[in-house]
Design an enzyme around this catalytic site. Structure first.
Site, short mmCIF file in Angstrom:
data_model
loop_
_atom_site.label_atom_id
_atom_site.label_comp_id
_atom_site.label_asym_id
_atom_site.label_seq_id
_atom_site.Cartn_x
_atom_site.Cartn_y
_atom_site.Cartn_z
N GLY A 38 0.81 -1.22 0.00
CA GLY A 38 0.00 0.00 0.00
C GLY A 38 0.84 1.27 0.00
O GLY A 38 2.04 1.24 -0.27
N HIS A 44 4.30 1.49 -8.10
CA HIS A 44 3.30 0.43 -7.99
C HIS A 44 2.35 0.46 -9.20
O HIS A 44 2.01 -0.58 -9.75
CB HIS A 44 2.45 0.61 -6.73
CG HIS A 44 3.20 0.58 -5.44
ND1 HIS A 44 3.44 1.70 -4.69
CD2 HIS A 44 3.76 -0.45 -4.74
CE1 HIS A 44 4.10 1.37 -3.59
NE2 HIS A 44 4.32 0.07 -3.59
N GLY A 154 8.65 -5.37 -8.76
CA GLY A 154 9.55 -4.33 -9.22
C GLY A 154 11.02 -4.72 -9.07
O GLY A 154 11.41 -5.33 -8.07
N VAL A 183 10.68 2.82 -11.39
CA VAL A 183 10.18 4.16 -11.70
C VAL A 183 10.86 5.15 -10.75
O VAL A 183 10.94 4.91 -9.54
CB VAL A 183 8.64 4.23 -11.56
CG1 VAL A 183 8.13 5.64 -11.82
CG2 VAL A 183 7.98 3.22 -12.50
P1 AMP Z 1 5.95 -2.52 -1.62
O1 AMP Z 1 4.60 -1.91 -1.47
O2 AMP Z 1 7.08 -1.62 -1.24
O3 AMP Z 1 6.03 -3.90 -1.01
O4 AMP Z 1 6.16 -2.75 -3.19
C1 AMP Z 1 5.22 -3.49 -3.93
C2 AMP Z 1 5.80 -3.76 -5.30
O5 AMP Z 1 6.05 -2.53 -5.96
C3 AMP Z 1 7.13 -4.52 -5.25
O6 AMP Z 1 7.16 -5.48 -6.29
C4 AMP Z 1 8.12 -3.42 -5.48
O7 AMP Z 1 9.34 -3.88 -6.04
C5 AMP Z 1 7.37 -2.53 -6.45
N1 AMP Z 1 7.94 -1.18 -6.46
C6 AMP Z 1 8.22 -0.41 -5.38
N2 AMP Z 1 8.80 0.74 -5.76
C7 AMP Z 1 8.91 0.70 -7.11
C8 AMP Z 1 9.43 1.59 -8.10
N3 AMP Z 1 9.96 2.76 -7.76
N4 AMP Z 1 9.36 1.20 -9.40
C9 AMP Z 1 8.81 0.01 -9.74
N5 AMP Z 1 8.30 -0.87 -8.86
C10 AMP Z 1 8.35 -0.54 -7.56
#
Ligand code: AMP
Length: 289
Positions: A38, A44, A154, A183
């Site tokens: 979240g 995301h 990501g 990103v």
């Molecule tokens: P999180 O909410 O931090 O657990 O991230 C959820 C998903 O979003 C994971 O697969 C992360 O690697 C991806 N994610 C987080 N930050 C980025 C970003 N800046 N660019 C691309 N994907 C991301």
């Protein structure tokens, strides 16, 4: 402002989500799945948009997983904003947002842990003991709940992506794991929910992570194969930011996440840096001789 897309349906129970997706698959529809904690941002959303392009039904999960936080880490303070997240999910094209609470996911203390020691105990796992056991365990559980799907992760969290890819292969999960590019803000800082913790001064210095990675990649591309030399170069760039406290700067094989000799083939450069309360990570890939 209307997005022209219907609001995604909220699903809070494991049984409800499994049933919906079983019905969708029985009707011949493909499922794309994006697990998150979240406090969504454009990083995301890029995963959700990719899932939307590839699949008939897109599911986003929002669950701040207690298993992957150590005592003293930011589980209680982790930023949360469900209304905003739902708007972003709608805009990015999600059909279903899965929002289980803690007791739904873990009605009993978990007795089962999914553990990939060779990949989980290095880099971030060295300073966050058990973190990736918590990640692998919750992702395994979510993938079992969702069932056959393409799952989007990501590259920003490259160690996590590597672990999930290996886990899905080892356990023959019916899942295609898709890695998606990082990103970034215009100044190079990778988007992260934890960027919300940065003070103005810290935020202004945070692009040092990407500058360090780029300096390391330039060195590798100039023919430097000694991981220690590349790591020293990245550390010296990070040291130019007075508010930065380095956790690690590593040059590793992209597949094993370790460097057991000269760098060869696909290399991943990875850094973790603390700015006050925020622990930021970033990485890029490059090729060595
Ligand atoms: P999180 O909410 O931090 O657990 O991230 C959820 C998903 O979003 C994971 O697969 C992360 O690697 C991806 N994610 C987080 N930050 C980025 C970003 N800046 N660019 C691309 N994907 C991301």
């Amino acid at each position: 402002m209307s997005t022209g897309r219907p609001t995604p349906e909220l699903e809070a129970t494991i049984g409800g989500l499994s049933r919906r997706l079983a019905e969708a698959r029985a009707a011949g529809r493909t499922v794309g799945f994006v697990p998150t904690m979240g406090f969504l941002h454009a990083g995301h959303c890029s995963l959700v948009e990719r899932a939307r392009v590839d699949n008939d039904v897109v599911v986003v999960s929002i669950f701040v997983n207690p298993l992957q936080f150590n005592p003293g880490e930011d589980f209680d303070d982790y930023p949360r904003d469900l209304d905003r997240d739902l708007e972003m999910c709608a805009r990015a094209g999600a059909d279903i947002v899965f929002v289980p609470d803690g007791p739904e996911m873990y009605p009993e203390p978990v007795a089962t842990t999914v553990r990939l020691p060779a990949l989980a105990d290095v880099l971030c796992g060295a300073s966050r003991a058990g973190h990736f056991d918590g990640v692998a365990t919750v992702v395994a559980k979510l993938l079992v709940i969702v069932g056959e799907c393409s799952a989007y992760f990501g590259e920003k969290d490259f160690q996590q992506l590597t672990i999930v890819t290996r886990m899905a292969a080892d356990l023959s999960l019916p899942v295609r794991v898709v890695g998606c590019g990082t990103v970034r803000e215009p100044d190079g800082l990778a988007l992260s929910s934890r960027n919300a913790y940065l003070s103005e001064a810290e935020r202004s210095q945070a692009p040092v992570l990407l500058r360090a990675l780029e300096a390391g990649a330039a060195l590798v591309q100039s023919g430097e194969a000694d991981p220690a030399a590349v790591e020293a170069e990245m550390a010296s760039v990070i040291a130019t930011a007075p508010l930065a406290e380095i956790d690690y700067a590593a040059a590793a094989s992209a597949s094993t996440l370790t460097a057991d000799g000269p760098l060869r083939g696909d290399v991943r450069l990875l850094v973790a840096v603390r700015f006050g309360k925020a622990r930021l990570i970033d990485n890029i890939g490059c090729r060595a001789g």
